[in-house]
Design a protein around this motif. Structure first.
Motif, PDB file in Angstrom:
ATOM      1  N   GLN A 163       4.448  -0.986   0.963  1.00  0.00           N
ATOM      2  CA  GLN A 163       4.329  -1.847   1.942  1.00  0.00           C
ATOM      3  C   GLN A 163       2.989  -2.061   2.580  1.00  0.00           C
ATOM      4  O   GLN A 163       2.739  -1.198   3.425  1.00  0.00           O
ATOM      5  CB  GLN A 163       5.440  -2.271   2.876  1.00  0.00           C
ATOM      6  CG  GLN A 163       5.754  -3.461   3.522  1.00  0.00           C
ATOM      7  CD  GLN A 163       6.956  -3.557   4.466  1.00  0.00           C
ATOM      8  OE1 GLN A 163       7.329  -2.228   4.908  1.00  0.00           O
ATOM      9  NE2 GLN A 163       7.323  -4.738   4.776  1.00  0.00           N
ATOM     10  N   PRO A 164       1.981  -2.830   2.480  1.00  0.00           N
ATOM     11  CA  PRO A 164       0.699  -2.983   3.139  1.00  0.00           C
ATOM     12  C   PRO A 164       1.023  -3.204   4.512  1.00  0.00           C
ATOM     13  O   PRO A 164       2.078  -3.762   4.995  1.00  0.00           O
ATOM     14  CB  PRO A 164       0.111  -4.233   2.455  1.00  0.00           C
ATOM     15  CG  PRO A 164       0.802  -4.545   1.259  1.00  0.00           C
ATOM     16  CD  PRO A 164       2.193  -4.064   1.462  1.00  0.00           C
ATOM     17  N   LEU A 165       0.144  -2.959   5.374  1.00  0.00           N
ATOM     18  CA  LEU A 165      -0.006  -2.763   6.824  1.00  0.00           C
ATOM     19  C   LEU A 165      -0.903  -4.074   7.169  1.00  0.00           C
ATOM     20  O   LEU A 165      -2.040  -4.117   6.442  1.00  0.00           O
ATOM     21  CB  LEU A 165      -0.381  -1.550   7.521  1.00  0.00           C
ATOM     22  CG  LEU A 165       0.592  -0.286   7.210  1.00  0.00           C
ATOM     23  CD1 LEU A 165      -0.044   0.786   7.868  1.00  0.00           C
ATOM     24  CD2 LEU A 165       2.074  -0.838   7.647  1.00  0.00           C
ATOM     25  N   PRO A 241       3.892  -3.793   9.574  1.00  0.00           N
ATOM     26  CA  PRO A 241       4.019  -3.921   7.952  1.00  0.00           C
ATOM     27  C   PRO A 241       3.820  -5.394   7.533  1.00  0.00           C
ATOM     28  O   PRO A 241       4.409  -6.337   8.263  1.00  0.00           O
ATOM     29  CB  PRO A 241       5.522  -3.514   7.829  1.00  0.00           C
ATOM     30  CG  PRO A 241       6.292  -3.466   8.974  1.00  0.00           C
ATOM     31  CD  PRO A 241       5.064  -3.486  10.173  1.00  0.00           C
ATOM     32  N   ALA A 242       3.671  -5.600   6.218  1.00  0.00           N
ATOM     33  CA  ALA A 242       3.714  -6.881   5.665  1.00  0.00           C
ATOM     34  C   ALA A 242       4.937  -7.412   5.661  1.00  0.00           C
ATOM     35  O   ALA A 242       6.089  -6.873   5.713  1.00  0.00           O
ATOM     36  CB  ALA A 242       3.244  -6.885   4.337  1.00  0.00           C
ATOM     37  N   PRO A 243       5.141  -9.020   5.957  1.00  0.00           N
ATOM     38  CA  PRO A 243       6.522  -9.590   6.107  1.00  0.00           C
ATOM     39  C   PRO A 243       7.201  -9.922   4.805  1.00  0.00           C
ATOM     40  O   PRO A 243       7.325 -11.101   4.448  1.00  0.00           O
ATOM     41  CB  PRO A 243       6.042 -10.898   6.980  1.00  0.00           C
ATOM     42  CG  PRO A 243       4.923 -10.976   6.614  1.00  0.00           C
ATOM     43  CD  PRO A 243       4.022  -9.732   6.460  1.00  0.00           C
ATOM     44  N   GLY A 244       7.489  -8.832   3.992  1.00  0.00           N
ATOM     45  CA  GLY A 244       8.131  -9.074   2.547  1.00  0.00           C
ATOM     46  C   GLY A 244       7.334  -9.443   1.548  1.00  0.00           C
ATOM     47  O   GLY A 244       8.068  -9.626   0.566  1.00  0.00           O
ATOM     48  N   GLU A 263      -8.240   2.917   3.994  1.00  0.00           N
ATOM     49  CA  GLU A 263      -7.756   3.731   3.088  1.00  0.00           C
ATOM     50  C   GLU A 263      -6.331   4.139   3.563  1.00  0.00           C
ATOM     51  O   GLU A 263      -6.481   4.543   4.560  1.00  0.00           O
ATOM     52  CB  GLU A 263      -8.478   4.675   2.703  1.00  0.00           C
ATOM     53  CG  GLU A 263      -7.756   5.473   1.293  1.00  0.00           C
ATOM     54  CD  GLU A 263      -8.877   6.750   0.855  1.00  0.00           C
ATOM     55  OE1 GLU A 263      -8.327   7.507   0.091  1.00  0.00           O
ATOM     56  OE2 GLU A 263      -9.854   6.782   1.420  1.00  0.00           O
ATOM     57  N   GLY A 264      -5.227   4.060   2.914  1.00  0.00           N
ATOM     58  CA  GLY A 264      -3.997   4.627   3.440  1.00  0.00           C
ATOM     59  C   GLY A 264      -3.349   3.703   4.381  1.00  0.00           C
ATOM     60  O   GLY A 264      -2.285   4.029   5.134  1.00  0.00           O
ATOM     61  N   ALA A 265      -3.545   2.448   4.410  1.00  0.00           N
ATOM     62  CA  ALA A 265      -3.042   1.218   5.394  1.00  0.00           C
ATOM     63  C   ALA A 265      -1.825   0.638   4.695  1.00  0.00           C
ATOM     64  O   ALA A 265      -1.934  -0.416   4.202  1.00  0.00           O
ATOM     65  CB  ALA A 265      -4.006   0.449   5.519  1.00  0.00           C
TER      66      ALA A 265
END
Length: 295
Positions: A163-165, A241-244, A263-265
């Motif tokens: 999940q991307p941040l 976190p990304a909302p879905g 990097e690592g987000a």
């Protein structure tokens, strides 16, 4: 020892009267009293003493009851397991999940599963990603969908998705019109963060350190919606976190979301279950479903 007598003792020790037990079980009151007396003789110690019109457990009774509760619980689990082995489509699955996953990931998984297994019921509980032991370790929860990797070696965790941040910024913020951002660009901003015991907070601190700064934390909370609410009111920025989805579908919300390019987000979301306890068939069906969907 007879199972029904152990249950009678359990009820009386929990506060029921002998009369109430007799009426519920449809046996005579003297029959219950004699059975409890036989139980005390078998144990070799007085388990109950009279206090007014009711019976209360003695010190030995309190010790014995803890084991009786455990035995009867295991027995009931065994009977339920046999029932589900005959028909695994009628069981109940207990699932814990983080609040941030309860608006999209968990409902979608359960909805797809129920189309194929409409008779299976679910008992849902909220968890968080605070550092500590997994909820499945105690045996009360079958499966946990979480971004927190359990430290307990007896708990298995398998990744489901990455999940991307994003960086949540207040409306009208200087970066509000951007799609992406590096954390170094907000090094001088006030941050709204979860408390240090949360896994997402640990990850956020590590990302900021890699970007060359220590975040100036203006507010700390225990809930992501609260964090985002503070951001929406202009009290700081937040790593969320990304909302879905990879790109936020609700980019017009009160607090704009910008994809973090460092990097690592990202955080991994996984499924946890105990390796020391065999899942009942309905829970095992759902476990296979979740893992298959993730693959």
């Amino acid at each position: 020892m007879e199972t029904e007598v152990l249950r009678w003792f359990q009820h009386v020790a929990d506060g029921a009267t002998v009369t109430e037990v007799a009426e519920t079980e449809m046996v005579s009151q003297p029959g219950v009293s004699r059975a409890l007396a036989r139980l005390e003789a078998e144990v070799g110690a007085p388990l109950l003493h009279r206090s007014g019109r009711v019976l209360r457990p003695t010190a030995a009774g309190n010790v014995f009851k803890r084991h009786v509760d455990s035995v009867l619980h295991a027995l009931d689990d065994g009977l339920a397991a046999v029932s589900e082995l005959v028909d695994p489509e009628t069981g109940t699955v207990t699932v814990a999940f983080q609040l941030s996953l309860g608006t999209w990931l968990v409902p979608a998984m359960i909805s797809r599963f129920r189309r194929q297994h409409p008779g299976v019921k679910f008992r849902l509980e909220q968890s968080d990603d605070a550092l500590g032991s997994s909820l499945v370790a105690g045996g009360r929860i079958d499966l946990e969908i979480t971004s927190r990797r359990p430290r307990n070696p007896a708990v298995h965790w398998e990744s489901l998705l990455t999940q991307p941040l994003f960086l949540a910024v207040p409306p009208g913020h200087r970066l509000a019109g951007r799609k992406q951002v590096s954390l170094a660009e907000v090094a001088d901003e006030d941050f709204v963060m979860l408390r240090p015991t949360w896994a997402l907070r640990v990850l956020s601190d590590e990302l900021c350190a890699a970007a060359g700064f220590v975040p100036r934390v203006a507010f700390e909370g225990d809930d992501l919606p609260v964090v985002r609410g503070f951001v929406a009111e202009g009290l700081g920025v937040a790593i969320v976190p990304a909302p879905g989805s990879v790109l936020p579908a609700d980019s017009t919300r009160a607090e704009p979301l910008l994809r973090i390019t460092d990097e690592g987000a990202h955080r991994e979301v996984g499924l946890a279950w105990s390796e020391e306890r065999r899942l009942l068939p309905s829970a095992e069906l759902f476990r296979h479903h979740v893992l298959a969907r993730s693959r």
